[in-house]
Design a protein around this motif. Structure first.
Motif, PDB file in Angstrom:
ATOM      1  N   ASN A   1       0.640   5.841   0.160  1.00  0.00           N
ATOM      2  CA  ASN A   1      -0.198   7.039   0.294  1.00  0.00           C
ATOM      3  C   ASN A   1       0.333   8.141  -0.618  1.00  0.00           C
ATOM      4  O   ASN A   1       1.316   7.944  -1.344  1.00  0.00           O
ATOM      5  CB  ASN A   1      -0.299   7.497   1.757  1.00  0.00           C
TER       6      ASN A   1
ATOM      7  N   PHE B   1      -4.252   5.490   2.174  1.00  0.00           N
ATOM      8  CA  PHE B   1      -3.425   4.543   1.445  1.00  0.00           C
ATOM      9  C   PHE B   1      -4.260   3.828   0.385  1.00  0.00           C
ATOM     10  O   PHE B   1      -5.448   3.588   0.583  1.00  0.00           O
ATOM     11  CB  PHE B   1      -2.807   3.497   2.388  1.00  0.00           C
ATOM     12  N   SER B   2      -3.620   3.489  -0.708  1.00  0.00           N
ATOM     13  CA  SER B   2      -4.270   2.687  -1.740  1.00  0.00           C
ATOM     14  C   SER B   2      -3.342   1.517  -2.089  1.00  0.00           C
ATOM     15  O   SER B   2      -2.134   1.614  -1.959  1.00  0.00           O
ATOM     16  CB  SER B   2      -4.589   3.516  -2.979  1.00  0.00           C
ATOM     17  N   GLN B   3      -3.973   0.439  -2.533  1.00  0.00           N
ATOM     18  CA  GLN B   3      -3.220  -0.779  -2.823  1.00  0.00           C
ATOM     19  C   GLN B   3      -2.444  -0.628  -4.116  1.00  0.00           C
ATOM     20  O   GLN B   3      -2.939  -0.079  -5.090  1.00  0.00           O
ATOM     21  CB  GLN B   3      -4.173  -1.966  -2.916  1.00  0.00           C
TER      22      GLN B   3
ATOM     23  N   TRP C   1       0.849  -1.191   0.000  1.00  0.00           N
ATOM     24  CA  TRP C   1       0.000   0.000   0.000  1.00  0.00           C
ATOM     25  C   TRP C   1       0.882   1.237   0.000  1.00  0.00           C
ATOM     26  O   TRP C   1       1.984   1.233   0.544  1.00  0.00           O
ATOM     27  CB  TRP C   1      -0.888   0.006   1.241  1.00  0.00           C
TER      28      TRP C   1
ATOM     29  N   LYS D   1      -8.039  -3.126   5.506  1.00  0.00           N
ATOM     30  CA  LYS D   1      -8.250  -2.330   4.293  1.00  0.00           C
ATOM     31  C   LYS D   1      -9.037  -1.066   4.589  1.00  0.00           C
ATOM     32  O   LYS D   1      -8.759  -0.009   4.023  1.00  0.00           O
ATOM     33  CB  LYS D   1      -8.940  -3.180   3.226  1.00  0.00           C
ATOM     34  N   GLU D   2     -10.006  -1.164   5.490  1.00  0.00           N
ATOM     35  CA  GLU D   2     -10.782   0.021   5.873  1.00  0.00           C
ATOM     36  C   GLU D   2      -9.869   1.050   6.548  1.00  0.00           C
ATOM     37  O   GLU D   2      -9.923   2.235   6.248  1.00  0.00           O
ATOM     38  CB  GLU D   2     -11.913  -0.393   6.804  1.00  0.00           C
TER      39      GLU D   2
ATOM     40  N   ALA E   1      -7.569   2.683   3.935  1.00  0.00           N
ATOM     41  CA  ALA E   1      -8.294   3.647   3.113  1.00  0.00           C
ATOM     42  C   ALA E   1      -8.543   4.938   3.895  1.00  0.00           C
ATOM     43  O   ALA E   1      -8.377   6.045   3.357  1.00  0.00           O
ATOM     44  CB  ALA E   1      -9.619   3.047   2.640  1.00  0.00           C
TER      45      ALA E   1
END
Length: 160
Positions: free
Chosen positions: A115, A157-159, A113, A149-150, A153
């Protein structure tokens, strides 16, 4: 085919499901008491009549690769039968010896991940928990990948 309103009325009749309005007039229903990572029972019910119900732990249904069955042309009886089976499947622990359990463990190996500042984190599944690392340093631990993941987000952050 049931109308959107009829499907909503059927789903609203299940007190264990929580309605979640999402974008474009669509509606999801969650089963918060699920014993699995999956909590979404009904997904993207749309005013055009389309929608999906989770059947990933069931057999005998034609489903997509995420375990959802398209319910566009379901009768009330078919929809209630699938909803009952879906909720029941999410209420039972998954035996670790099943092929589904083995597949689930393989799917959640490691993800990276990033950002907007270029900071990188790694999410790893180990011993039935999901650990978030910054380099070699452990940042946090989560019980489910959805929780992780929540959090990621929410933190921007994104995958990768």
């Amino acid at each position: 085919m049931l109308t959107f309103q009829q499907k909503i009325e059927i789903l609203d009749s299940y007190p264990q499901l929580q309605r979640k309005d999402v974008s474009l007039g669509r509606v999801n229903y969650h089963y918060e008491e699920s014993l699995h990572d999956k909590k979404t029972v009904a997904f993207h019910l749309h005013p055009n009549g389309n929608g999906y119900v989770y059947a990933g732990l069931l057999t005998g249904y034609k489903m997509d690769d995420k375990g959802f069955v398209n319910i566009r042309d379901f009768s009330e009886e078919e929809l209630r039968s699938l909803l009952d089976a879906s909720i029941a499947s999410l209420s039972e622990p998954l035996p670790e010896a099943t092929p589904t359990a083995k597949k689930r463990k393989r799917l959640a190996a490691e993800t990276n991940w990033v950002n907007g500042k270029g900071e990188k984190l790694t999410l790893k599944a180990e011993d039935d928990l999901w650990y978030l690392y910054s380099g070699l340093s452990l940042e946090m631990a989560f019980e489910t990948p959805d929780e992780a993941k929540e959090y990621l987000a929410e933190e921007g952050f994104s995958q990768l």
